[in-house]
Scaffold this motif. Sequence first.
Motif, short mmCIF file in Angstrom:
data_model
loop_
_atom_site.label_atom_id
_atom_site.label_comp_id
_atom_site.label_asym_id
_atom_site.label_seq_id
_atom_site.Cartn_x
_atom_site.Cartn_y
_atom_site.Cartn_z
N SER A 542 0.85 -1.19 0.00
CA SER A 542 0.00 0.00 0.00
C SER A 542 0.89 1.23 0.00
N ILE A 543 0.39 2.29 -0.61
CA ILE A 543 1.14 3.54 -0.69
C ILE A 543 1.38 4.09 0.72
N GLY A 544 2.65 4.42 1.02
CA GLY A 544 3.01 5.01 2.29
C GLY A 544 3.01 4.05 3.46
N LEU A 604 9.41 0.74 2.43
CA LEU A 604 8.38 1.76 2.53
C LEU A 604 7.97 2.09 1.10
N ARG A 605 6.73 1.71 0.72
CA ARG A 605 6.32 1.74 -0.68
C ARG A 605 5.57 3.02 -1.04
N GLY A 606 5.65 3.37 -2.34
CA GLY A 606 4.85 4.46 -2.89
C GLY A 606 5.11 5.81 -2.25
N ILE A 607 6.38 6.09 -1.91
CA ILE A 607 6.70 7.36 -1.27
C ILE A 607 6.34 8.51 -2.20
N ALA A 611 3.90 5.72 -8.21
CA ALA A 611 3.18 4.54 -8.68
C ALA A 611 3.60 3.30 -7.89
N LEU A 612 2.70 2.32 -7.85
CA LEU A 612 2.96 1.10 -7.07
C LEU A 612 2.77 -0.12 -7.95
N PRO A 613 3.59 -0.24 -9.01
CA PRO A 613 3.43 -1.38 -9.91
C PRO A 613 4.20 -2.59 -9.41
N THR A 614 4.13 -3.68 -10.16
CA THR A 614 5.02 -4.81 -9.93
C THR A 614 6.26 -4.58 -10.79
N HIS A 615 7.42 -4.53 -10.12
CA HIS A 615 8.67 -4.25 -10.83
C HIS A 615 9.31 -5.56 -11.28
#
Length: 792
Positions: A542-544, A604-607, A611-615
Amino acid sequence: MSTSAIGRIGIGLIGAGIAASTGGDPRTGFQAGIVVGGFLFPERPNLDNGKLSDLRLSGSSFGSPWPRIWGSGRVGGQVIWARRVNAAGDHLRGEKRSAGKKGGGSEWVYFTTFAVGFCQGAIFFPDPSIDPGRGTFGYRNHWIKRIWFNDEVVYQASGPSTVTLNKHGATIRRGAEDQAVVSIIAGSEGLSGNTPAFRGTVYAVFEDLNLRTYGNTIPQISAEIVTDAVSAADVLSDLCRSVGLKASEIDVTAVASLSVTGFVWSTREPVRNAIEQLCRVYDIDIVEVDGVLRFIPRGSGSIFPIPDDWLGTAEDGAKGIRISRKRLRKDDLPARVTVQYFDASSLYQVGSMSDWRQTEGNVSDQSIPTGLVLTGDEALKIAKREIDRAWSENEELNLTLPMAALQLAPGDRISVNVRPSRSVTARITSMKLAPIGAVSVTAVIEDSDVSIQVVSGSTGNAAPKEYPVVPSAFDCWSEREVIDAHSSTAGFYVAATGETGWSGAQVWYLPPGATEYIEGPFISGRGVFGETTSALSNSGASIGVRDLTNTVGVDLSDSEGELETLEDVAVDGGQNWAWIGDEIVGFSTATLTGANQYTLSRLLRGIRLSALPTHSSGERFALANSSVARIQVPDAHVGETYQVKCVSPGQTLADVTAKSVVIIARTPTTTEATVSGLLRPHFVTPADVSLTLDDTWRSASAPGSVPANAQLLIVMVEWENTSGSATRKTLEVRSGPSGTAYAVVSSTSAATADLSSGSAQVLLPVGDSFEYKAPSGWTLRFTVQGYWAPES
């Protein structure tokens, strides 16, 4: 009557006679003659010229330092004793002498007997093993070679016992701890035990010095002091022992061959300062090994190769960080180094020699006050060596080694394979034994050419040293900005680094349609960049929010960079942020898995709402540290391609292959994003909405000037109850069949229908279309005046 008065009268009479013989007024002639007589025979007052009211000398003040001298040097003198000539304690004896035969009065001439001290001779070495205050004395033969009164040499000797000039009859004492009292002082002070011998002080005594030549005052006195020949080992040993170290606690064997022409040290300064000055000038390292302070010339001794299997290995087999490299920022490096010294060729006047490096944006100066007697060539070589060292030996290595490394010591030279087939030589500066049985070693990479400085002449105009060109590895990208300050316009990022000896890179970029590159910022710090070696899923992310499930591998071989593990709170505060593709990710844990390879976790994701894709594997990784440069470009260039080059010192633009970067649109700042979520009113040209009133729900649409994202309508409602009935009746509005119904206006219960009319401006909580219901028998006008919508 004085002679000059008689002369003036005689000239006046002659003037009167001349006037009478020519038919003029005798009175006028007399007055003219008196004026001429005043010029020929001026009146001389009978004065005592040069008489002084204060007959005491000012001596040295309490606490004034005595310098110490090794080799040779010139120092100023201080009056340490003066003979009293009367009960009042006066030091000057005056004589009144005639100033001439023509009635010119008298002149006072003064004489004094005094002692002037110059420096310490014997050095006290306290011994902490015996009672406080007790110890031994060390002595190096001192002798006074020359003494100056102002700029005049009044005493000169060619050796300790051969005096060639002694204009004022000076008596010399050479600073021994057992030196005898000077008879002049003994004769004045008596032999009651109060006669000072000034033991341990180099001084001279002058008897009945005629002060007339020096304006009836003590002149400026200085002396050239010479000792036995000394080496750096002698000076360093004396300094260390003067603060209580035993001879067995000092090892100066390795620096015994370094000769010292002269060193003058003010004892007001800490001994540490003097030792640091000498070590810097003579290129010496100080290390403490097994309780012994060792002085080791740099570049000496064998080189110990560190086995590859030692790197990152503790005694229990645990693995740690193999090599951590740290480099000073370019702004921390000096643009100029100046060495201050005493120049023996110019009577020990203070001289200075400088060397500098032309570097954009760097103006810092570094001064090295030595207290040493040097030639211009020697001082220039030191300045060149120190600036070369600052720029070429500013990279530090931190190694984790097993207990076997304890055979090494600070000051030792080692060779380390920083990567396959790439070895560097470094000098150990510190070693620490970690609790887990590992040895933490800090070393600085050496440049073997630094200590070799070949210059001639003392002008400082020798050609600057040529440095090898170290190309830059670099990357550039245009992605979501990592801080608000970068979001004012579109732009791109650049990070650069290089092999050992890399000293930064100049960024150049070519906008679309341009024919010449534009100069950008200078990058002095090493960037950390590479690519991912595994996929990074967005499942459960999730973002943040910190992702405790997914991990990602990265390979930093492109930059040979290093990552570190930090606490979550540090990551929350902006550290360990990185671009992975088009997402900004923070990581708390960096686990070394191989050469330049890490696995990152506690993400820590989506700072910054990225975007929050699969890399996938092979995407860009770049650490957002202070060494990354940001270049702003016009927003009109969004979607355009820029060409970027990073040029190392010594390269030209033609030497570097450009990389391309496509500019993306900037993202809103935090403030803009916050404001964009707020509603604000917008007004339009008023427009009526036709209504059919039959007490059923009807559909209506706002005028075309109201956008689809409108959340509130600003409506003027005018009504009149024409039914004649006093029953309450209500106008209702809703957003649709499933929306909540809101009562907008209603008729009042009144005795007459005339009171059931009015108007009001209301906000309808609906968008650009809605439903309404109102009873028949009403007259309504429904006018849309505006709307509330988010900031665009």
